[in-house]
Design a protein around this motif. Structure first.
Motif, PDB file in Angstrom:
ATOM      1  N   TRP A 269       5.302   9.014  -6.819  1.00  0.00           N
ATOM      2  CA  TRP A 269       5.329   9.424  -5.352  1.00  0.00           C
ATOM      3  C   TRP A 269       6.695  10.125  -4.558  1.00  0.00           C
ATOM      4  O   TRP A 269       7.010   9.685  -3.657  1.00  0.00           O
ATOM      5  N   LEU A 270       7.192  11.118  -5.712  1.00  0.00           N
ATOM      6  CA  LEU A 270       8.174  11.447  -5.209  1.00  0.00           C
ATOM      7  C   LEU A 270       8.238  12.230  -3.917  1.00  0.00           C
ATOM      8  O   LEU A 270       7.709  13.057  -3.751  1.00  0.00           O
ATOM      9  N   SER A 271       9.247  11.973  -3.078  1.00  0.00           N
ATOM     10  CA  SER A 271       9.535  12.535  -1.758  1.00  0.00           C
ATOM     11  C   SER A 271      10.876  13.194  -1.417  1.00  0.00           C
ATOM     12  O   SER A 271      11.039  14.109  -0.919  1.00  0.00           O
TER      13      SER A 271
ATOM     14  N   SER B  73       0.966  -1.256   0.035  1.00  0.00           N
ATOM     15  CA  SER B  73      -0.078   0.025   0.011  1.00  0.00           C
ATOM     16  C   SER B  73       0.850   1.643   0.082  1.00  0.00           C
ATOM     17  O   SER B  73       2.016   1.126   0.575  1.00  0.00           O
ATOM     18  N   VAL B  74       0.343   2.481  -0.529  1.00  0.00           N
ATOM     19  CA  VAL B  74       1.047   3.491  -0.623  1.00  0.00           C
ATOM     20  C   VAL B  74       0.277   4.654   0.172  1.00  0.00           C
ATOM     21  O   VAL B  74      -0.779   4.689  -0.243  1.00  0.00           O
ATOM     22  N   PRO B  75       0.674   5.402   1.016  1.00  0.00           N
ATOM     23  CA  PRO B  75      -0.046   6.515   1.771  1.00  0.00           C
ATOM     24  C   PRO B  75      -0.446   7.504   0.802  1.00  0.00           C
ATOM     25  O   PRO B  75       0.209   7.956  -0.189  1.00  0.00           O
TER      26      PRO B  75
ATOM     27  N   PHE C 126      16.758   9.598  -6.169  1.00  0.00           N
ATOM     28  CA  PHE C 126      15.287  10.035  -5.891  1.00  0.00           C
ATOM     29  C   PHE C 126      14.746   8.992  -5.097  1.00  0.00           C
ATOM     30  O   PHE C 126      14.796   7.632  -5.463  1.00  0.00           O
ATOM     31  N   THR C 127      13.980   9.383  -4.214  1.00  0.00           N
ATOM     32  CA  THR C 127      13.254   8.430  -3.211  1.00  0.00           C
ATOM     33  C   THR C 127      11.748   8.965  -3.177  1.00  0.00           C
ATOM     34  O   THR C 127      11.405   9.899  -3.481  1.00  0.00           O
ATOM     35  N   CYS C 128      11.170   7.926  -2.720  1.00  0.00           N
ATOM     36  CA  CYS C 128       9.452   8.051  -2.975  1.00  0.00           C
ATOM     37  C   CYS C 128       8.874   7.665  -1.543  1.00  0.00           C
ATOM     38  O   CYS C 128       9.343   6.922  -0.637  1.00  0.00           O
ATOM     39  N   PHE C 129       7.611   8.240  -1.236  1.00  0.00           N
ATOM     40  CA  PHE C 129       6.936   8.012  -0.155  1.00  0.00           C
ATOM     41  C   PHE C 129       6.125   6.718   0.078  1.00  0.00           C
ATOM     42  O   PHE C 129       5.640   6.506   0.964  1.00  0.00           O
ATOM     43  N   ASP C 130       6.422   5.751  -0.630  1.00  0.00           N
ATOM     44  CA  ASP C 130       5.886   4.287  -0.651  1.00  0.00           C
ATOM     45  C   ASP C 130       6.786   3.648   0.287  1.00  0.00           C
ATOM     46  O   ASP C 130       6.645   2.737   0.855  1.00  0.00           O
ATOM     47  N   GLY C 131       8.050   4.295   0.462  1.00  0.00           N
ATOM     48  CA  GLY C 131       9.045   3.565   1.489  1.00  0.00           C
ATOM     49  C   GLY C 131      10.093   2.557   0.754  1.00  0.00           C
ATOM     50  O   GLY C 131      10.783   2.063   1.514  1.00  0.00           O
ATOM     51  N   ALA C 132       9.831   2.480  -0.559  1.00  0.00           N
ATOM     52  CA  ALA C 132      10.765   1.512  -1.046  1.00  0.00           C
ATOM     53  C   ALA C 132      11.152   1.871  -2.465  1.00  0.00           C
ATOM     54  O   ALA C 132      12.467   1.423  -2.853  1.00  0.00           O
TER      55      ALA C 132
ATOM     56  N   ASP D 156      -1.739  19.563   2.268  1.00  0.00           N
ATOM     57  CA  ASP D 156      -1.261  19.688   3.914  1.00  0.00           C
ATOM     58  C   ASP D 156      -0.022  18.871   4.127  1.00  0.00           C
ATOM     59  O   ASP D 156       0.690  19.279   4.935  1.00  0.00           O
ATOM     60  N   SER D 157      -0.073  17.570   3.695  1.00  0.00           N
ATOM     61  CA  SER D 157       0.754  16.531   4.154  1.00  0.00           C
ATOM     62  C   SER D 157       2.259  16.279   3.438  1.00  0.00           C
ATOM     63  O   SER D 157       3.082  16.057   3.583  1.00  0.00           O
ATOM     64  N   TYR D 158       1.974  16.913   2.079  1.00  0.00           N
ATOM     65  CA  TYR D 158       3.101  16.768   1.272  1.00  0.00           C
ATOM     66  C   TYR D 158       4.087  17.599   1.217  1.00  0.00           C
ATOM     67  O   TYR D 158       4.388  18.766   1.548  1.00  0.00           O
ATOM     68  N   ARG D 159       5.328  16.878   1.411  1.00  0.00           N
ATOM     69  CA  ARG D 159       6.721  17.742   1.386  1.00  0.00           C
ATOM     70  C   ARG D 159       7.513  17.079   0.169  1.00  0.00           C
ATOM     71  O   ARG D 159       7.638  15.792   0.195  1.00  0.00           O
TER      72      ARG D 159
END
Length: 244
Positions: free
Chosen positions: A206-208, A75-77, A151-157, A82-85
């Motif tokens: 989901w770039l973070s 799953s991906v949040p 590049f890292t992503c907010f899926d955590g992987a 408001d929450s994205y950075r």
């Protein structure tokens, strides 16, 4: 492409072999012949189902819009204004973080190119719009000795990398819109990378995080056999027509 599937017991995606991913080719384009209105409904429905599918099976299904949905995690949040950075750090003089509104306020570039997946499917003349990655790098002040961007992503992987020269190309975007609409979650929103001349797995969803580094570090799929330099038609053993 975003060739991602499955979930392991730790909640992260179970690695999928290159042969299985390339096996998606067998699905072909025959399922794309429905009327345009039906294609749009099918794409929306598959996107919603894929977001709740821990097996990755929906990533094997063609849909009316041409895209397929993949994730390497169960799953991906969801992130919103408001929450994205988006952080920019590493070998830079001015590390920092952007809110979604701040990215939207920057000059935007619109590109219309074909999207080519390394598994074979192609989505023609697809509009992407966002901030040139080079503009974010210039604002951060890249230090001497920097050679690449990770590049890292907010899926955590998921992760990806480009050389610094590749990252500075005018057709590499931090994307906020797809088809002139805000980038939806299933397509990697609210922000994804878009590397127009390379296979779509380089365009991380989901770039973070953007981290300037002193070397190219292989991304998620490069560690599993894909080429680091993923030029369409000149890598991964494929001869597709270029998208640049």
């Amino acid at each position: 492409m975003d060739p991602n599937t499955g979930a392991g017991p730790d909640g992260h995606g179970a690695p999928v072999g290159r042969r299985l991913v390339l096996g998606m080719l067998g699905l072909g384009a025959g399922a794309m012949a429905a009327a345009p209105w039906l294609q749009g409904k099918l794409e929306t429905a598959l996107g919603a189902v894929a977001d709740k599918d821990p097996t990755g099976v929906t990533g094997l299904l063609p849909n009316g819009g041409g895209f397929r949905y993949y994730s390497v995690t169960s799953s991906v949040p969801h992130k919103d204004a408001d929450s994205y950075r988006l952080t920019v750090d590493g070998l830079v003089d001015k590390p920092g973080a952007y809110r979604l509104a701040e990215l939207r306020a920057l000059p935007q570039t619109r590109l219309v190119r074909d999207v080519q997946c390394v598994t074979g499917w192609r989505v023609p003349e697809t509009p992407f719009e966002g901030v040139r990655l080079s503009a974010l790098l210039d604002a951060a002040g890249v230090r001497r000795g920097a050679k690449a961007v990770r590049f890292t992503c907010f899926d955590g992987a998921y992760s990806e990398s480009l050389t610094l020269d590749q990252a500075r190309r005018p057709d590499v975007l931090v994307t906020l819109k797809l088809r002139d609409e805000p980038l939806g979650h299933s397509h990697g929103g609210p922000v994804r990378l878009y590397v127009a001349p390379m296979y779509f797995y380089k365009s991380a969803k989901w770039l973070s995080g953007i981290t300037v580094t002193d070397e190219v570090r292989p991304g998620y799929w490069e560690e599993r056999g894909y080429d680091v330099d993923a030029w369409v038609g000149r890598s991964n053993g494929r001869d597709d027509d270029p998208t640049d």
